[in-house]
Scaffold this motif. Structure first.
Motif, PDB file in Angstrom:
ATOM      1  N   ASN A   1       0.821  -1.213   0.000  1.00  0.00           N
ATOM      2  CA  ASN A   1       0.000   0.000   0.000  1.00  0.00           C
ATOM      3  C   ASN A   1       0.860   1.270   0.000  1.00  0.00           C
ATOM      4  OD1 ASN A   1      -2.854  -0.774   0.007  1.00  0.00           O
ATOM      5  ND2 ASN A   1      -2.366  -1.811   1.929  1.00  0.00           N
TER       6      ASN A   1
ATOM      7  N   GLU B   1       2.194   4.139  -2.015  1.00  0.00           N
ATOM      8  CA  GLU B   1       1.869   4.798  -3.285  1.00  0.00           C
ATOM      9  C   GLU B   1       3.105   4.986  -4.152  1.00  0.00           C
ATOM     10  OE1 GLU B   1      -0.639   8.693  -4.823  1.00  0.00           O
ATOM     11  OE2 GLU B   1       0.690   8.918  -3.091  1.00  0.00           O
TER      12      GLU B   1
ATOM     13  N   ASP C   1      -4.691  -5.654  -9.133  1.00  0.00           N
ATOM     14  CA  ASP C   1      -4.163  -5.982  -7.813  1.00  0.00           C
ATOM     15  C   ASP C   1      -3.634  -7.411  -7.766  1.00  0.00           C
ATOM     16  OD1 ASP C   1      -3.530  -5.955  -5.165  1.00  0.00           O
ATOM     17  OD2 ASP C   1      -5.590  -5.838  -4.426  1.00  0.00           O
TER      18      ASP C   1
ATOM     19  N   THR D   1      -2.326  -8.816   0.406  1.00  0.00           N
ATOM     20  CA  THR D   1      -2.824  -7.992   1.507  1.00  0.00           C
ATOM     21  C   THR D   1      -3.956  -7.095   1.024  1.00  0.00           C
ATOM     22  OG1 THR D   1      -1.109  -6.368   0.992  1.00  0.00           O
ATOM     23  CG2 THR D   1      -0.628  -7.994   2.705  1.00  0.00           C
TER      24      THR D   1
ATOM     25  N   LEU E   1      -6.161  -3.987  -0.021  1.00  0.00           N
ATOM     26  CA  LEU E   1      -5.797  -2.711  -0.618  1.00  0.00           C
ATOM     27  C   LEU E   1      -6.412  -1.570   0.176  1.00  0.00           C
ATOM     28  CD1 LEU E   1      -5.559  -1.783  -4.326  1.00  0.00           C
ATOM     29  CD2 LEU E   1      -7.002  -0.377  -2.865  1.00  0.00           C
ATOM     30  N   ASP E   2      -5.602  -0.564   0.477  1.00  0.00           N
ATOM     31  CA  ASP E   2      -6.083   0.618   1.174  1.00  0.00           C
ATOM     32  C   ASP E   2      -6.689   1.573   0.144  1.00  0.00           C
ATOM     33  OD1 ASP E   2      -6.558   2.894   2.626  1.00  0.00           O
ATOM     34  OD2 ASP E   2      -4.464   3.233   3.207  1.00  0.00           O
TER      35      ASP E   2
ATOM     36  N   ASN F   1      -7.456   4.486   0.346  1.00  0.00           N
ATOM     37  CA  ASN F   1      -6.968   5.856   0.514  1.00  0.00           C
ATOM     38  C   ASN F   1      -5.504   6.010   0.107  1.00  0.00           C
ATOM     39  OD1 ASN F   1      -9.427   6.901   1.737  1.00  0.00           O
ATOM     40  ND2 ASN F   1      -8.885   5.663   3.513  1.00  0.00           N
ATOM     41  N   LEU F   2      -4.957   5.003  -0.554  1.00  0.00           N
ATOM     42  CA  LEU F   2      -3.527   5.066  -0.855  1.00  0.00           C
ATOM     43  C   LEU F   2      -3.194   6.116  -1.923  1.00  0.00           C
ATOM     44  CD1 LEU F   2      -2.446   3.512  -3.727  1.00  0.00           C
ATOM     45  CD2 LEU F   2      -3.340   1.550  -2.523  1.00  0.00           C
TER      46      LEU F   2
END
Length: 220
Positions: A18, A20, A111, A115, A117-118, A120-121
């Motif tokens: 995550n 960026e 993806d 893990t 995925l956020d 807000n990344l």
């Protein structure tokens, strides 16, 4: 009616997670990502490209050598494919890549990480919708490929159809391609209802109105 659309396309690997900057620094594609690119559209050479280029350089390879383009119905769609955009060894934030994808309203994330995925990344205020696609390796084989889809939108984005099926699973094929194109175009249109876009449109209209009034009373 808008007939040309540009979308961001990121590859999220297990190594990038995550982060960026790590996602934007991805230099190499993967076999699954290559398969998806070929499914999504036509790989085109940018130098000398005469159709819709979505702001990509077409004269000196300043944004890389290739991209993915397609026509759908009567629309032209160009993808800003992160691993295909020019990579900078001296810029860990990959500003040149973010200059394109950071200004895309809708971003598709392929993806490959295990893990979660956020959502807000992505820090760009302009990115309003993320469409997340994962290959279902436990369901796919040499004859059929299946993908799982998810969607995350910023507050204020209008509803955009079509909705994915309850399973969120699609088999690779024309129906899934039609869903992706329709979803991305409608998601961008729905994003124009968001507050940030509404304010930007209002400012643009106000500026045009002032310019027209100035012209009227100073050129008569």
């Amino acid at each position: 009616i808008q007939k040309k659309y540009k979308f961001g396309l990121l590859l999220r690997t297990q190594e990038a997670g995550n982060d960026e900057n790590a996602i934007f620094s991805t230099k190499h594609t993967t076999p699954d990502f290559e398969e998806f690119l070929d499914f999504l559209g036509e790989r085109v050479v940018l130098q000398g490209f005469k159709k819709y280029n979505a702001g990509l350089d077409t004269s000196a390879n300043l944004d890389g050598t290739h991209s993915v383009y397609t026509t759908w119905r009567d629309f032209e769609l160009m993808w800003h494919v992160c691993p295909l955009l020019l990579y900078s060894d001296n810029n860990p934030q990959q500003i040149q890549r973010k200059r394109h994808i950071g200004n895309d309203v809708c971003v598709l994330i392929f993806d490959e990480a295990d893990t979660p995925l956020d959502p807000n990344l992505l820090t760009s205020k302009f990115n309003h919708v993320q469409v997340i696609i994962k290959k279902k390796r436990d369901m796919s084989d040499d004859k059929k490929t299946f993908y799982e889809i998810g969607v995350a939108s910023k507050k204020g984005v209008g509803e955009h159809l079509p909705l994915p099926p309850p399973s969120r699973i699609f088999e690779k094929g024309p129906e899934f391609r039609e869903f992706i194109y329709t979803k991305m175009v409608n998601a961008e249109r729905g994003s124009y209802l968001a507050l940030a876009f509404a304010k930007a449109i209002s400012r643009t209209r106000e500026g045009l109105l002032k310019a027209n009034i100035w012209d009227k009373y100073h050129h008569e």
